[in-house]
Design an enzyme around this catalytic site. Structure first.
Site, short mmCIF file in Angstrom:
data_model
loop_
_atom_site.label_atom_id
_atom_site.label_comp_id
_atom_site.label_asym_id
_atom_site.label_seq_id
_atom_site.Cartn_x
_atom_site.Cartn_y
_atom_site.Cartn_z
N ALA A 318 0.84 -1.20 0.00
CA ALA A 318 0.00 0.00 0.00
C ALA A 318 0.87 1.25 0.00
O ALA A 318 1.97 1.25 0.57
CB ALA A 318 -0.91 -0.01 1.22
N PRO A 319 0.42 2.32 -0.64
CA PRO A 319 1.19 3.56 -0.64
C PRO A 319 1.28 4.14 0.76
O PRO A 319 0.42 3.91 1.61
CB PRO A 319 0.40 4.47 -1.58
CG PRO A 319 -0.98 3.91 -1.60
CD PRO A 319 -0.83 2.44 -1.41
N GLY A 320 2.35 4.89 1.00
CA GLY A 320 2.53 5.50 2.32
C GLY A 320 3.76 4.98 3.01
O GLY A 320 4.44 4.06 2.53
N ILE A 321 4.06 5.54 4.16
CA ILE A 321 5.21 5.13 4.96
C ILE A 321 4.94 3.75 5.56
O ILE A 321 3.86 3.49 6.07
CB ILE A 321 5.48 6.16 6.08
CG1 ILE A 321 5.78 7.53 5.48
CG2 ILE A 321 6.62 5.71 6.98
CD1 ILE A 321 5.85 8.66 6.49
N LYS A 339 -4.02 -6.05 6.18
CA LYS A 339 -3.02 -5.75 7.19
C LYS A 339 -2.61 -7.03 7.92
O LYS A 339 -3.47 -7.74 8.46
CB LYS A 339 -3.58 -4.73 8.19
CG LYS A 339 -4.09 -3.45 7.53
CD LYS A 339 -4.82 -2.53 8.49
CE LYS A 339 -3.88 -1.85 9.44
NZ LYS A 339 -4.58 -0.77 10.20
N ASP A 374 -13.55 0.62 11.06
CA ASP A 374 -13.92 -0.74 11.45
C ASP A 374 -12.96 -1.70 10.74
O ASP A 374 -12.64 -1.52 9.57
CB ASP A 374 -15.36 -1.03 11.04
CG ASP A 374 -15.93 -2.25 11.74
OD1 ASP A 374 -15.28 -2.76 12.68
OD2 ASP A 374 -17.03 -2.68 11.36
#
Length: 572
Positions: A318-321, A339, A374
């Site tokens: 996923a994009p992001g840090i 996740k 959620d």
């Protein structure tokens, strides 16, 4: 299969459906009680009932599995036994008003017995037993109102049907407000063209509010028709607004909200009606909003398999840090993220795998007040290897190998969470150039932190990378490994020092928090820091947090309006 095994299959199938029916009666009893709790203003009891209702499924499932083990030695039974049992169970579902929920309960039983290793449509309902045609039970879930009368007479007839055992604050004023609002929304020609007003029979209760939900039908369009109700401090009922915009209703049914209590014996028809009102919502999201989160997971999985068949993109990080606790990946064409808890955490994370799971359970059982996403837990979740990029496979093996099982053509993930996809707030702020949108996002960030705290949750790690922003511009928190109850932290003033980081060398207890340091960590760039201080500078004061602690310690239940406050009626 011999006669004895056939008889055993029949008994076992009947045992499962009996346990499901018992579970749904329990679920319905708590749901029906929502109206009385609302009328009497029993807000703490409302929260307790929400928590109890979430626990029903697991308790009922455990009871059913225990009874099956008493009935037979399940691991000695051949596949033909389970296939026959499914056939018997399918016949028991004919005419059952909650057949789709009963299928999911059956799947859960099989999954518990075989530890989710036997995902086979011959023994489970991987596919539904039948196609449900929306509308076949429509008259069992709606009230229709006469549209040949005046607008005011229509509202009067609505409140003759939807009655509550509590007096109105000002009934005539509320009728005036409702009539004025509808006449502002619809032209005279549109009002004259209305063909039907249909309202779902159950009132939708959540938190400190109730919602009458329906639609206005015209030849060229259909609009939501939602009347939110509240109880004032003098224990009188008032109408808070009239919602006729799908965007407003979509936020009311947002994925960061707690589940509604809406009593019905026909959940499939209720969900189908809501789907017509909210076509951009996934069907599984609506089941979850109604509190049927386990069946929502089933519907999600079916929808996910269908999407895989109709797409060809690859799963990727996923994009992001990158997170310190979770490995997060996604399918670009699909609206969720996956996740997995990492095998090892960074040195700064003094927590365990079980602690992380416990934090996610805490959020599930809490009032998420529209600010905490959620999440849905899965075990032995299967992905086709052909759809995973080589880079993602390498990163998964490097970070969470203990959760992975590779077969010839599949990746089986032993344990994962699925969550609605959002744009990470740090990426949004890096890329956005519209100053108004930036200001809204920073303001939303502050509101998010404050509202979570008033829901008795301290967010812990408040770096802006741990927040997402929705397409409606709403900021949602989604990193739960460091959350705790407000009472579990000691908010202190920062000792005087020229070095803001000198606190590291001073005497600090594990539960000490220094809000004056927040400005250095929540957002990075100086303009963003200054904007956050201007809009929500109070969160950088220990006195603010101590005051919130006092509020939560008293057990005060908050209400955060899930629609634009500008929609609220004036109450003189």
């Amino acid at each position: 299969m011999n006669v004895g095994e056939h008889d055993l299959a029949r008994k076992t199938a009947f045992l499962i459906i009996s346990n499901f029916d018992k579970s749904y009666r329990w679920f319905s009893r708590i749901t029906r009680g929502a109206q009385q709790r609302f009328e009497q203003g029993l807000w703490k009891e409302t929260q307790s009932a929400s928590k109890e209702r979430i626990t029903i499924y697991e308790q009922s499932l455990s009871d059913a599995v225990a009874e099956i083990y008493q009935l037979t030695d399940v691991h000695k039974m051949e596949d033909t036994f389970w296939s026959e049992m499914k056939k018997v169970y399918t016949r028991l579902l004919e005419g059952h008003p909650q057949f789709e929920l009963a299928e999911t309960f059956y799947n859960s039983v099989i999954g518990r017995i075989f530890k989710h290793r036997k995902i086979d449509n011959c023994v489970m309902f991987v596919l539904p037993s039948r196609c449900y045609l929306p509308g076949q039970d429509r008259q069992k879930v709606i009230h229709s109102f006469d549209v040949t009368t005046t607008v005011r007479q229509m509202y009067e007839s609505i409140f003759r049907v939807y009655r509550y055992n509590v007096p109105f604050e000002d009934y005539q004023r509320d009728l005036d407000n409702l009539e004025t609002a509808l006449r502002k929304r619809l032209t005279r020609e549109q009002l004259a063209s209305v063909t039907a007003v249909e309202i779902l029979q159950p009132t939708f209760f959540r938190g400190k509010a109730a919602y009458i939900i329906g639609r206005i039908c015209m030849p060229d369009e259909t609009l939501p028709f939602v009347i939110p109700l509240r109880i004032n401090d003098q224990h009188a009922l008032f109408v808070d607004a009239l919602l006729t915009d799908r965007k407003d209703l979509s936020v009311v049914f947002g994925f960061a909200r707690s589940y509604f209590m809406a009593d019905t014996q026909y959940p499939a028809e209720l969900a189908a009606f809501l789907q017509e009102l909210l076509p951009n919502k996934k069907h599984f999201e609506l089941y979850m909003a109604l509190g049927h989160y386990k069946h929502g997971k089933t519907v999600f999985y079916r929808n996910f398999l269908q999407h895989l068949d109709q797409s060809d993109d690859h799963f990727e990080a996923a994009p992001g840090i990158r997170g310190l606790v979770m490995m997060v990946f996604h399918l670009p064409s699909y609206g969720v993220v996956f996740k997995i808890i990492k095998d090892e955490f960074a040195e700064s994370k003094k927590i365990t795998r079980e602690h992380v799971k416990d934090r996610y359970r805490l959020v599930k059982m809490s009032d998420r007040v529209g600010r905490m996403a959620d999440t849905h837990e899965y075990v032995n979740f299967r992905l086709p290897l052909s759809r995973l990029s080589p880079e993602l496979i390498s990163e998964l093996e490097a970070t969470c190998a203990s959760s992975l099982v590779f077969t010839e053509d599949e990746l089986i993930i032993r344990h994962l969470y699925i969550e609605r996809k959002m744009t990470p707030l740090n990426l949004f702020l890096e890329q956005e150039t519209d100053e108004n949108k930036i200001k809204n996002a920073i303001n939303e960030l502050g509101l998010c932190i404050k509202q979570i705290a008033l829901a008795n949750i301290f967010p812990g790690d408040m770096l802006h990378k741990n927040f997402g922003i929705t397409r409606h511009g709403r900021v949602i928190f989604y990193d739960y490994d460091e959350i705790c109850l407000m009472s579990e932290r000691n908010f202190r003033s920062l000792p005087q020092s020229d070095d803001p980081y000198a606190i590291d060398t001073m005497s600090v207890a594990p539960n000490d928090v220094f809000p004056e340091q927040f400005e250095h960590f929540i957002v990075g760039k100086k303009p963003f820091k200054q904007l956050l201080k201007t809009l929500h500078g109070d969160i950088m004061s220990p006195d603010y947090w101590k005051n919130v602690q006092q509020i939560t310690a008293r057990g005060e239940v908050q209400n955060f309006t899930p629609y634009n406050p500008a929609m609220r009626f004036e109450r003189k």
